[in-house]
Design a protein around this motif. Structure first.
Motif, mmCIF file in Angstrom:
data_model
loop_
_atom_site.group_PDB
_atom_site.id
_atom_site.type_symbol
_atom_site.label_atom_id
_atom_site.label_comp_id
_atom_site.label_asym_id
_atom_site.label_seq_id
_atom_site.Cartn_x
_atom_site.Cartn_y
_atom_site.Cartn_z
ATOM 1 N N SER A 458 43.687 29.383 43.058
ATOM 2 C CA SER A 458 42.763 28.427 42.435
ATOM 3 C C SER A 458 41.295 28.719 42.817
ATOM 4 N N GLY A 459 41.061 29.149 44.057
ATOM 5 C CA GLY A 459 39.697 29.461 44.484
ATOM 6 C C GLY A 459 39.128 30.629 43.685
ATOM 7 N N ILE A 460 39.962 31.617 43.453
ATOM 8 C CA ILE A 460 39.495 32.789 42.699
ATOM 9 C C ILE A 460 39.212 32.375 41.251
ATOM 10 N N GLN A 461 40.082 31.509 40.724
ATOM 11 C CA GLN A 461 39.880 31.054 39.334
ATOM 12 C C GLN A 461 38.588 30.256 39.206
ATOM 13 N N GLU A 462 38.330 29.424 40.214
ATOM 14 C CA GLU A 462 37.109 28.611 40.176
ATOM 15 C C GLU A 462 35.881 29.519 40.243
ATOM 16 N N CYS A 463 35.954 30.516 41.117
ATOM 17 C CA CYS A 463 34.841 31.464 41.256
ATOM 18 C C CYS A 463 34.632 32.194 39.919
ATOM 19 N N ALA A 464 35.732 32.597 39.305
ATOM 20 C CA ALA A 464 35.642 33.301 38.024
ATOM 21 C C ALA A 464 34.967 32.417 36.982
ATOM 22 N N ARG A 465 35.347 31.147 36.969
ATOM 23 C CA ARG A 465 34.763 30.224 35.976
ATOM 24 C C ARG A 465 33.252 30.101 36.222
ATOM 25 N N LYS A 466 32.872 29.933 37.492
ATOM 26 C CA LYS A 466 31.450 29.762 37.843
ATOM 27 C C LYS A 466 30.608 30.972 37.453
ATOM 28 N N PHE A 467 31.211 32.147 37.598
ATOM 29 C CA PHE A 467 30.404 33.366 37.429
ATOM 30 C C PHE A 467 30.649 34.090 36.102
ATOM 31 N N SER A 468 31.479 33.509 35.235
ATOM 32 C CA SER A 468 31.855 34.256 34.021
ATOM 33 C C SER A 468 30.696 34.422 33.029
ATOM 34 N N SER A 469 29.626 33.621 33.196
ATOM 35 C CA SER A 469 28.538 33.749 32.220
ATOM 36 C C SER A 469 27.493 34.798 32.643
ATOM 37 N N TYR A 470 27.626 35.343 33.852
ATOM 38 C CA TYR A 470 26.637 36.351 34.282
ATOM 39 C C TYR A 470 26.884 37.679 33.559
ATOM 40 N N LYS A 471 25.811 38.374 33.285
ATOM 41 C CA LYS A 471 25.917 39.621 32.505
ATOM 42 C C LYS A 471 25.961 40.869 33.386
#
Ligand code: AGP
Length: 615
Positions: A458-471
């Motif tokens: 879940s921590g990795i998923q949350e991190c992915a969600r937070k950072f998915s908009s960076y280019k």
């Protein structure tokens, strides 16, 4: 790259071909097509893009078919000619009676094309493959013998090919030929198959005959004949395929990549199986065929590989030098082959490859063999071309990897390198016995530690969600985890198309730091107790001072970093030397979940193919 399947027999030909192509889709997905011999004609169906488009196309046109009893199919990864319908395989001769599918590149296709155009052949596509169809049809017009036509034609082809051919006037015969591209025949009862890779036939037969270069197979439903290019009959061994069809199922996971990430604990157990019986005893690595006395004196190793396998090789270099004190060079195969190397008969050359079919690595290995080096291959495909070139072979036993992004094969390669490095250290007596014992103990615990990571993502998923908009992303590390930074960044690039680059953390201030601001997250890999932990922390501080968002990948015992980093990913505690086998897992998952949030095609990322069989 590209996939071929051919079938003649009693089953529904269209279903067999489409199933075979589905299982090969990881090899390319720019276009797909099949050719059927039906109602005394050759009927060709093609579609642009993924296989599903071909399936829909055939469904719509099903009524046109009477009772096809043989056919050939192809999925394409474009080399010559853009991905387009007209360039999709199968390709036919001018009158449409002879049809071919082809993997590889025909280097002299332009000369042949000009010659055939002068003879009146009408070309429709930009491909090199179409040349083969016209050339074979021209030969067939002279001899009225398909096998002979194929034999005469392949002698004129320069480059690489795995080719399958059918002719309207030669019912239910498929002729296959290969040079520098894989091809095998699947043997059945009242049916036979031909394919570029085993997944295409595994659902129907486990008996396979592998063709070697310059061999030709002629299959009918009841017969398989293999000859050389002069027509001499060859008696080849039938091998039993080690794979189970279940390997090609997602087993409830959304993607093959996620399934394969989750398979890693068992993959490691598999690799270790039979190699470490007892932590007090030596590593058993009978696969290394070099005499112990030669190994004792060995002072130079070269490792050649591409992509993810190259990153495994970097870890390999680090630990072989660290454990056994042998100097190791690591080089991308595509660079090795175009320079004067110092490889000689006293060099151990290690080729690393998941597929065992990567063209650059095969060429590099052949060059090393010409220089009389002992060649050790570490591959997931003991049935591959590369494995056949090996003097010593370490199969990594990761099972079929379907997702284009390599995950479990990488971990299996890493573990194989740990075993090899320990084996060399034991022969050379370069490591303290207690240190070795502790290392083995920790190695055996790796699967459980990976299970721990996988049990709560879940921590990795949350991190992915937070950072998915960076280019853009930067991954930094030092020492043994530098390869992890490169591999983590590669995974992100491959499946999410986000620009991610790995750097040695110390290099950041020598240039890349200029790019840093709040739009550029920096992911730092740092293992408490590791030799460069403090230095990486300082490098992360430098990034923070430039407003970069910081992610840390560290272990559970690291309690002092939450203030500095915006997000912390943790792995179970581990010694730095073994940590690449754990750090890769959250990095694979981070890339996976970012791609998943962005709605990307995780298992079949654009422009990529699982095995890159062209240089
Ligand atoms: C890995 O995710 C890539 N698809 C790619 O870099 C791959 O590792 C490379 O093409 C080498 O392939 P090989 O291991 O089969 O030789």
């Amino acid at each position: 790259m590209c996939g071929i399947v051919g079938y003649t027999g009693y089953r529904d030909v269209v279903s067999v071909l489409l199933k075979g192509l589905t299982n090969l889709e990881y090899r390319g997905y720019d276009s797909a097509g099949i050719a059927l011999r039906d109602d005394n004609r050759i009927k060709v169906y093609k579609s642009l893009g993924k296989l599903i488009n071909l399936k829909n196309e055939i469904e719509e046109k099903k009524h046109e078919l009477k009772h096809p009893t043989s056919g050939i199919g192809h999925i394409r990864w474009a080399t010559h000619g853009a991905p387009s319908l007209v360039n999709a395989h199968p390709h036919t001769c001018t009158c449409g009676n002879l049809v071919v599918v082809h993997n590889g590149i025909i280097e002299n296709y332009k000369e042949l094309r000009e010659e055939l155009i002068k003879k009146g052949c009408k070309f429709r596509s930009e491909t090199d493959t179409e040349t083969i169809a016209h050339l074979m049809a021209d030969e067939y017009s002279k001899t009225k013998d398909l096998e002979k036509a194929v034999r005469n034609s392949v002698k004129r082809l320069q480059g690489a090919y795995a080719v399958c051919v059918m002719h309207k006037d030669v019912p239910d015969v498929i002729v296959g030929a290969r040079k520098h591209a894989p091809m095998l025949v699947g043997a059945g009862e009242g049916e036979n198959f031909i394919a570029s890779d085993t997944p295409a036939i595994i659902e129907y037969t486990k008996k396979a005959i592998y063709l070697d270069d310059n061999e030709i197979a002629v299959i009918t439903k009841d017969n398989i004949k293999i000859t050389d290019t002069d027509g001499n009959i060859l008696h080849k061994k039938t091998e039993i395929l080690p794979w189970e069809p279940v390997a090609l199922s997602k087993l409830g996971f959304k993607h093959f990549m996620l399934k394969e990430i989750h398979e890693q604990p068992d993959v490691i157990r598999n690799v270790l199986n039979g190699k470490i019986y007892d932590i007090d005893g030596p590593v058993i690595l009978n696969e290394v065929k070099l005499d112990k006395e030669i190994l004792k004196k060995l002072n130079k190793i070269e490792i050649i590989a591409c992509g993810t396998s190259l990153h495994a090789a970097m870890v390999g270099k680090y630990i072989i030098e660290d454990f056994a004190g042998i100097s190791v060079e690591v080089e991308a195969s595509s660079e090795y082959i175009y320079r004067k190397t110092t490889t000689d008969s006293s060099t151990l050359v290690i080729g690393v490859s998941q597929s065992g079919e990567t063209a650059d690595t095969i060429t590099a290995i052949k060059q090393a063999k010409e220089k009389n080096a002992h060649v050790l291959i570490i591959t997931n495909r003991p049935d591959s071309n590369m494995a056949r070139l090996a003097d010593s072979l370490i199969p990594v036993n990761a099972g079929i990897e379907v997702s284009v992004a390599a995950t479990k094969s990488y971990t299996a390669q890493l573990i194989s390198f740990y075993l090899l490095a320990m084996h060399l250290a034991e022969i050379k007596e370069t490591l303290d016995k207690t240190y070795l014992k502790n290392l083995k103990h920790e190695l055996i615990q790796l699967p459980t530690k990976i299970e721990e990571i996988l049990s709560n993502t879940s921590g990795i998923q949350e991190c992915a969600r937070k950072f998915s908009s960076y280019k853009n992303f930067i991954y930094i590390a030092r020492g043994i985890n530098l390869a992890s930074a490169y591999e983590g960044a590669l995974k992100l690039k491959e499946i999410s198309y986000i620009n991610a680059t790995g750097y040695p953390a110390g290099e950041l201030k020598h240039g890349p730091i200029a790019m840093l601001d709040e739009t550029m997250p920096v992911l730092s890999i740092l293992i408490p107790g590791g030799i460069s932990y403090d230095k990486i922390l300082s490098n992360s501080e430098e990034a923070k001072a430039r407003n970069a968002k910081l992610i840390a990948l560290t272990s559970s015992c690291d309690k002092n970093i939450d203030m500095l980093f915006d997000y912390v990913l943790r792995i179970p505690d581990i010694s730095e030397i073994l940590s690449p086998a754990l750090t890769c897992v959250p990095l694979q998952l981070l890339a996976y979940y970012i791609a998943e949030f962005l709605g990307k095609d995780v298992d079949q990322p654009r422009n990529l193919a699982k095995s890159v069989t062209v240089e």
